[in-house]
Every structure is written in C-alpha cells, then in structure tokens.
Design an enzyme around this catalytic site. Structure first.
Site, PDB file in Angstrom:
ATOM      1  NE  ARG A 109      -3.160   0.522  -0.716  1.00 16.14           N
ATOM      2  CZ  ARG A 109      -3.534   0.596  -1.977  1.00 16.14           C
ATOM      3  NH1 ARG A 109      -3.296   1.705  -2.683  1.00 16.14           N
ATOM      4  NH2 ARG A 109      -4.122  -0.418  -2.557  1.00 16.14           N
ATOM      5  CE  LYS A 176       0.624  34.730  -1.514  1.00 16.92           C
ATOM      6  NZ  LYS A 176       0.457  34.438  -2.954  1.00 16.92           N
TER       7      LYS A 176
END
Length: 297
Positions: A109, A176
């Site tokens: 997995r 930003k």
C-alpha cells in the site's frame, strides 16, 4: 532503478524529506500482524505492478526505497519494465518484485500510494501543458501541496512536463498582498527588503512581486524584480499589464486558473502560468499490485 532525473531532484534536503515521508507511511501502517500470522518468514511472493488505466508513470524509483527503508532490500528483487515519464496503456506491467511475503504485503500500500498519487499529478500536468499549446507560456506548480509531500509532488510536476516554482519560502522572495499592504505599498516593501539585505545584496534570492492592479504593475516594474505576478486579473487587464512589463522581467499569471482557461491565457504571451489544481486536485491514477506465491527457498 537508476533514473537520472529522479536522482538529480532528490538530493540533499529533498532526499531527506522523501525518506522521512516513506518512513512515516510505513510507521503509520504499523506491523502487519495479519501477514505475519498467515505467512512463514521464508515464504516468498512474486508481485507485478500493473496500470489499470492509460497513464503517465511517476514514482517508480520510490519502490525500491520503500524496501530499503524496511531493511529488506537485499532479499528482494525489483525489475522495471517502464520508467518515470513513460505513457503506458491500461494493463501494462510497469514493475515486477519478488521477495518475502510479509515484506511485500506490508510494502504494497505504501508503494501504491506514492505511485498512484504522483502518476495522477503527472497526468494532470500533461493535460494542462497540452492545453497551453506548446507556446511560450510554461506551466508552474505552487506550494499548494500535501504537507510532507511537497518534494515528491513537485517531482511529479516535472515528470508531467511542468516547471517547479519555489520549493520553499527561501528560494524566491515573494511580496504578496499581505506583505504589500502591511508595508504600505510596493515601493515601501522593496525598501524594507533592501534594508534587510543591506551590505549583502549578493545573497538576496530573486524577488517576485504580486500585483492586483495596473497601478501596482507600474510600481513593480520600477523596482525591477525578477518576476511580476498578475493575480486574479481578467483577460483584458492581464493583456494591458503584460504590455507594461519590459524585457528582462519575467511574468506570471496566477489566481483561480483552471484547465479550461489555459488555452486563452496562453494567447497572452506570459512567461508562466501557475496552477494549484495540478497538485491539490489531481485525481489519483489507478495501479494495482498482483501477487502470487512462489516456492520457498
């Protein structure tokens, strides 16, 4: 598997982050008590990893790393019939692994989670780059990545044909909206940055300035950053903004960009378009591990 692109990307801190992600994934699963009860330590399995859809492949070199981190690589054999970046058809076998049953069943997995997730990102990137039409504008990723998986995800972007933006906050300095508003404007923000790097400007990383308006684009151009980002502008505003940016300053389109908009954005001629969806919303590709018992040694 000696994949030059994988080895070149996963060096230094990137390699450390990948190993830590693998270790955490194995630790999360805990001991495989079911397999330990059913299989003897010397029981062996042969596994084939098979694509269950048409897909790009990304993450194959992680498979032997999983076995290595489990401490059982010496007792396992891994053979690849595809490489990262290959486009494979449904039902294609991409790898074959032989090893102790308890090892392969625990690793299954973890291996598939990496392979399916990274291949899914590569598929989404390929779709996005195709939508751009092969012109000037190149596809950038973002920092919108799963915690702990930034480097594997950004590697998958490269496999799909995209370009990496900054991998962390120190690779490129980006002003930003919050930085600009707090400083009082773009000129003030740049002045604060130059003060912070006073006497060591040669150590300052490249600067990108995010712009929301044409006025901010004009202010950013005057500061001569490495790159100007056009954030959440409509097409006509972006067209005007790009005409204001001289050669020598890169341009980037960003903000809510979906695959449907890429063809139109490509006509504007920006250097880059950044798309968070290629990592945070990429559907997982479908690969399976098929197992059969082999003769015990």
């Amino acid at each position: 598997m000696n994949d030059p692109r994988f080895e070149a990307f996963f060096t230094g801190p990137a390699r450390e982050y990948l190993i830590r992600a693998i270790d955490l994934a194995l630790e999360e699963d805990g001991p495989d008590l079911t397999s330990q009860a059913v299989f003897a330590p010397d029981d062996r399995l042969a596994a084939r990893i098979v694509a269950k859809q048409d897909s790009l492949v990304a993450g194959l070199p992680i498979l032997p790393l999983v076995l290595e981190r489990m401490g059982d690589a010496a007792r396992c054999e891994v053979a690849f019939s595809a490489a990262d970046g290959d486009a494979v058809a449904d039902r294609t076998v991409v790898a074959a692994i032989t090893g102790p049953a308890v090892t392969l069943l625990k690793a299954e997995r973890v291996m598939l989670n990496f392979l399916c997730h990274l291949s899914g990102i590569a598929n989404r990137v390929r779709q996005a780059t195709a939508a751009l039409g092969g012109g000037r504008t190149r596809l950038l990723d973002t920092r919108k990545t799963l915690p702990g998986l930034r480097y594997p995800e950004k590697y998958a972007v490269l496999v799909g044909g995209g370009v990496n933006h900054r991998k962390n906050l120190a690779e490129m300095l980006m002003f930003k909206d919050n930085h600009i508003d707090r400083a009082g404007g773009i000129p003030q923000a740049m002045a604060a940055l130059r003060k912070a790097y006073q006497g060591r400007m040669d150590k300052m990383p490249p600067v990108e300035i995010e712009c929301r308006t044409l006025e901010e684009v004009g202010q950013a151009v005057a500061e001569r950053p490495a790159r100007i980002m056009l954030d959440n502008m409509d097409m006509e505003t972006m067209r005007k903004a790009l005409s204001m940016v001289p050669q020598g300053i890169e341009t980037e389109v960003s903000g809510g960009v979906d695959l449907a908009a890429l063809a139109s954005i490509a006509t504007l001629g920006a250097d880059f378009v950044s798309v968070g969806r290629i990592t945070h919303s990429a559907p997982s590709a479908d690969f399976s591990m098929l197992l059969k018992e082999t003769t015990a040694p």
